[in-house]
Design an enzyme around this catalytic site. Sequence first.
Site, short mmCIF file in Angstrom:
data_model
loop_
_atom_site.label_atom_id
_atom_site.label_comp_id
_atom_site.label_asym_id
_atom_site.label_seq_id
_atom_site.Cartn_x
_atom_site.Cartn_y
_atom_site.Cartn_z
N GLU A 273 -42.96 -104.99 -16.27
CA GLU A 273 -42.06 -104.27 -15.35
C GLU A 273 -42.57 -102.85 -15.11
O GLU A 273 -41.88 -101.88 -15.40
CB GLU A 273 -40.66 -104.20 -15.96
N PRO A 274 -43.76 -102.69 -14.59
CA PRO A 274 -44.29 -101.34 -14.40
C PRO A 274 -43.60 -100.62 -13.25
O PRO A 274 -43.15 -101.25 -12.29
CB PRO A 274 -45.76 -101.58 -14.07
N TYR A 316 -36.36 -83.45 -18.35
CA TYR A 316 -37.29 -83.90 -19.41
C TYR A 316 -38.35 -82.85 -19.73
O TYR A 316 -39.35 -83.19 -20.37
CB TYR A 316 -38.05 -85.16 -18.97
N CYS A 341 -28.42 -73.54 -7.94
CA CYS A 341 -27.77 -72.48 -8.70
C CYS A 341 -27.66 -72.85 -10.18
O CYS A 341 -26.57 -73.07 -10.70
CB CYS A 341 -26.39 -72.25 -8.08
N TYR A 370 -39.54 -91.62 -10.19
CA TYR A 370 -38.34 -90.91 -10.65
C TYR A 370 -38.20 -89.56 -9.94
O TYR A 370 -37.76 -88.58 -10.54
CB TYR A 370 -38.37 -90.72 -12.18
C1 PLP Z 1 -35.92 -102.04 -18.39
C2 PLP Z 1 -36.95 -101.18 -17.77
N1 PLP Z 1 -38.07 -101.75 -17.29
C3 PLP Z 1 -39.03 -101.02 -16.70
C4 PLP Z 1 -38.94 -99.66 -16.58
C5 PLP Z 1 -40.04 -98.90 -15.89
O1 PLP Z 1 -40.70 -98.07 -16.75
P1 PLP Z 1 -42.00 -97.29 -16.26
O2 PLP Z 1 -41.67 -96.55 -15.03
O3 PLP Z 1 -42.32 -96.39 -17.39
O4 PLP Z 1 -43.08 -98.31 -16.05
C6 PLP Z 1 -37.80 -99.00 -17.08
C7 PLP Z 1 -37.68 -97.53 -17.04
O5 PLP Z 1 -37.65 -96.87 -18.05
C8 PLP Z 1 -36.77 -99.78 -17.68
O6 PLP Z 1 -35.65 -99.23 -18.14
#
Ligand code: PLP
Length: 411
Positions: A273-274, A316, A341, A370
């Site tokens: 899940e990148p 962060y 502000c 993000y």
């Molecule tokens: C469940 C899950 N999968 C995938 C991601 C994507 O992570 P990243 O953007 O570091 O690849 C996130 C984000 O933190 C997440 O919460």
Amino acid sequence: MYRYIDADLYCEGISLRDIAEAYGAPLYVYSASLIRERAGQLTRALSDIDDLLIAYSVKVNNNLTLLKMMTELSFGADIISAGELYKYLKAGGDPRKAVFAGVAKSREELVYALTHGVFMINAESIPEIIRINDVAKERGVIAPVGVRINPDVEARTHAKITTGRRGVKFGISVQNLLTSAEMLKQLKNIDIIGVDVHIGSQILSPEPFLAAMSAIAGVTAELRKEGFNIRAADLGGGFGIPYNKKDRPFDFNRYKAAATPILKAMGTKIILEPGRFLVGESGVLLLKVEYIKSEWGKTFVITNGGMNDYIRSAMYDAYNEFYPLTLRDGSITCDIVGTVCETSDIFAAERKISTVEEGDYIALMDAGAYGFSMASRYNARPLAAEVLVDGDNVKLIRRRENLDDLTDTDG
Ligand SMILES: Cc1ncc(COP(=O)(O)O)c(C=O)c1O
């Protein structure tokens, strides 16, 4: 894809100053070629895995045009809400390539996901599994479930984006899962088809991923012993990017060599899940310098963007490089701040950058992940616009909001 030609910063074939003058600032700009390049890099690193699903993490940047690009690359989606599934489907995404995570899925969201036939609902607690079973029973279906485990491994990243350590809200502890096995077997409207893990984000070395893989392999073996037919292993996201140009990029050769044998031995479909890795470096946030102020022996470069446009610095303590769109002679050391502000509305402190003047534009680099997806209208600031550059073409992919948009829900 971002480079200076003479004194001007370019995205692919187009000068960013021309883009800023045409579309205004703050403005998100994305390079299509860079997204494709990163997608290729990741796909090559996983090329020895036969049954692979790359599920782009929609939360990272959910612009429809970028989602369409991901579906054209045959990627699926990691979604976290009905809204993300909705956008993914709007972009032409295949629900059978969607995995649904999140600790607080409502009944309505579960119905929505089941109606559209997502590949797997990644459950984050035992009560959630029971709820999924209830909802599936009401609808007369069998729900495909993945169990998200919390492996208690160190991700070596910022505490606020560490998700696989004991004590955080994500996932089910291995012990709790295994002691619940008998009860889970009684739930007739779920099929536990997978095991899932996501240990955190912005991870720059393979080791934490390997630790998570070992944990998931162990749980898979235990669940199989219990009679569950586990067919999918979801390793989550997390690949980091070098925000600071002194950082080393993620070493995919080392990852490939170490991870491939473990992943093949799982004997399951492999899901990743990148998010950040695919889109982070492709995006920049263009800001206009409104004022340059000298006080307390310091210089403040005051931009027309703010933490509402890009919150990672405030939230962060994130680091981003800053490049002026047009280079001038000399350099200054300054705090680069926004208009919101809040004292925390600061993008960089005591940073040495090439000289800028009032009216200049600067680029906050590596803003594609993000960035816009975490933007808000705080301080009643309309949301920024987004454009996509592909070679010599530039396309508006989200219009800038105007003042009327601020009352679009009558509030
Ligand atoms: C469940 C899950 N999968 C995938 C991601 C994507 O992570 P990243 O953007 O570091 O690849 C996130 C984000 O933190 C997440 O919460």
